[in-house]
Design a protein around this motif. Structure first.
Motif, PDB file in Angstrom:
ATOM      1  N   SER A   3       0.758  -1.296  -0.009  1.00  0.00           N
ATOM      2  CA  SER A   3      -0.047  -0.046   0.153  1.00  0.00           C
ATOM      3  C   SER A   3       0.805   1.133  -0.124  1.00  0.00           C
ATOM      4  O   SER A   3       0.471   2.349  -0.333  1.00  0.00           O
ATOM      5  N   ASP A   4       2.048   0.994   0.404  1.00  0.00           N
ATOM      6  CA  ASP A   4       3.148   2.276   0.361  1.00  0.00           C
ATOM      7  C   ASP A   4       3.571   2.347  -0.917  1.00  0.00           C
ATOM      8  O   ASP A   4       4.485   3.610  -1.072  1.00  0.00           O
ATOM      9  N   THR A   5       3.517   1.763  -1.994  1.00  0.00           N
ATOM     10  CA  THR A   5       4.074   1.787  -3.152  1.00  0.00           C
ATOM     11  C   THR A   5       3.131   2.523  -4.001  1.00  0.00           C
ATOM     12  O   THR A   5       2.048   2.320  -4.400  1.00  0.00           O
ATOM     13  N   PRO A   6       3.800   3.694  -4.762  1.00  0.00           N
ATOM     14  CA  PRO A   6       2.881   4.434  -5.233  1.00  0.00           C
ATOM     15  C   PRO A   6       2.351   3.946  -6.782  1.00  0.00           C
ATOM     16  O   PRO A   6       3.381   3.168  -7.148  1.00  0.00           O
ATOM     17  N   PRO A   7       1.381   4.076  -7.352  1.00  0.00           N
ATOM     18  CA  PRO A   7       0.790   3.451  -8.531  1.00  0.00           C
ATOM     19  C   PRO A   7       1.912   4.043  -9.583  1.00  0.00           C
ATOM     20  O   PRO A   7       2.064   5.200  -9.723  1.00  0.00           O
ATOM     21  N   GLU A   8       2.116   3.151 -10.587  1.00  0.00           N
ATOM     22  CA  GLU A   8       2.836   3.556 -11.721  1.00  0.00           C
ATOM     23  C   GLU A   8       2.112   4.297 -12.838  1.00  0.00           C
ATOM     24  O   GLU A   8       0.870   4.060 -12.859  1.00  0.00           O
ATOM     25  N   GLY A   9       2.436   5.490 -13.169  1.00  0.00           N
ATOM     26  CA  GLY A   9       1.957   6.537 -13.990  1.00  0.00           C
ATOM     27  C   GLY A   9       1.783   5.945 -15.503  1.00  0.00           C
ATOM     28  O   GLY A   9       2.194   4.987 -15.660  1.00  0.00           O
ATOM     29  N   PRO A  10       0.873   6.448 -16.316  1.00  0.00           N
ATOM     30  CA  PRO A  10       0.810   6.047 -17.692  1.00  0.00           C
ATOM     31  C   PRO A  10       2.272   6.116 -18.383  1.00  0.00           C
ATOM     32  O   PRO A  10       2.935   7.067 -18.066  1.00  0.00           O
ATOM     33  N   THR A  11       2.276   5.206 -19.464  1.00  0.00           N
ATOM     34  CA  THR A  11       3.705   5.140 -20.156  1.00  0.00           C
ATOM     35  C   THR A  11       3.421   6.274 -21.243  1.00  0.00           C
ATOM     36  O   THR A  11       2.292   6.710 -21.618  1.00  0.00           O
ATOM     37  N   PRO A  12       4.708   6.761 -21.921  1.00  0.00           N
ATOM     38  CA  PRO A  12       4.486   7.639 -22.822  1.00  0.00           C
ATOM     39  C   PRO A  12       3.471   7.325 -24.104  1.00  0.00           C
ATOM     40  O   PRO A  12       2.837   8.205 -24.511  1.00  0.00           O
TER      41      PRO A  12
END
Length: 198
Positions: A3-12
């Motif tokens: 739960s402490d790991t931020p979600p990955e953002g969208p790829t380019p």
């Protein structure tokens, strides 16, 4: 994932797929200066993979009319090489660039992404000298092929494929680079002339 790991953002690629049409066209114009090409590639979104994007872009590039190709080439600038290297080679390159631009009316374009960095200067000069001997029709075909190579490399960087090289000898329409453009000057009819010449 905790739960402490931020979600990955969208790829380019995902950002390109989801961008507003005007923003996608603007980004694509940094890869190829033909508005028709950029609008067509943007219209076929979303692309499931980078390879799908590349295939669509190449198909659109092969369909460019002469006026579209001229528009794309007009947006190109001749790259300056950051490595001082051999002064004689640089002097010869400047002279060959000027002769090419005077003969064909646009900047010399060459795709160097697959070239050994140590061979960029020599390959550019060799190619310049050879292509100066072309007639207009032959050079138009060669320039279109080189432009497609440049476009492919720029698209790879735009879409975020890891390991895509960015050679200093590749010409560009404004993507961040380590090179400075050769300045242009326009004559009374709106045609740009070789720097340092009337």
């Amino acid at each position: 994932m905790t739960s402490d790991t931020p979600p990955e953002g969208p790829t380019p690629l995902e950002r390109l797929n989801s961008a507003a049409t005007a923003d996608a066209v603007a980004a694509l114009l940094e890869c190829c200066g033909s508005r028709r090409w950029a609008r067509r590639v943007a219209a076929h979104r979303p692309y499931p993979t980078i390879d799908a994007l590349l295939a669509a872009a190449e198909e659109a590039a092969y369909d460019l009319a002469p006026d579209d190709l001229a528009e794309a080439l007009a947006g190109e600038i001749a790259a300056a090489f950051p490595d001082p290297g051999n002064l004689a080679v640089h002097t010869a390159l400047r002279a060959a660039h000027a002769a090419y631009e005077a003969r064909f009316g646009h900047a010399f374009v060459i795709s160097l992404d697959e070239t050994d960095p140590t061979a960029v200067l020599d390959q550019t000069l060799t190619s310049l000298r050879a292509r100066l001997g072309h007639d207009q029709d032959t050079e138009s075909m060669v320039a279109a092929e080189q432009l497609r190579g440049l476009c492919r490399g720029r698209l790879l960087r735009l879409a975020g494929r890891p390991g895509s090289p960015d050679r200093a000898g590749s010409n560009t329409t404004g993507l961040p680079r380590r090179t400075a453009p050769i300045p242009r000057r326009y004559d009374s009819r709106g045609r740009w002339t070789v720097p340092g010449r009337a």
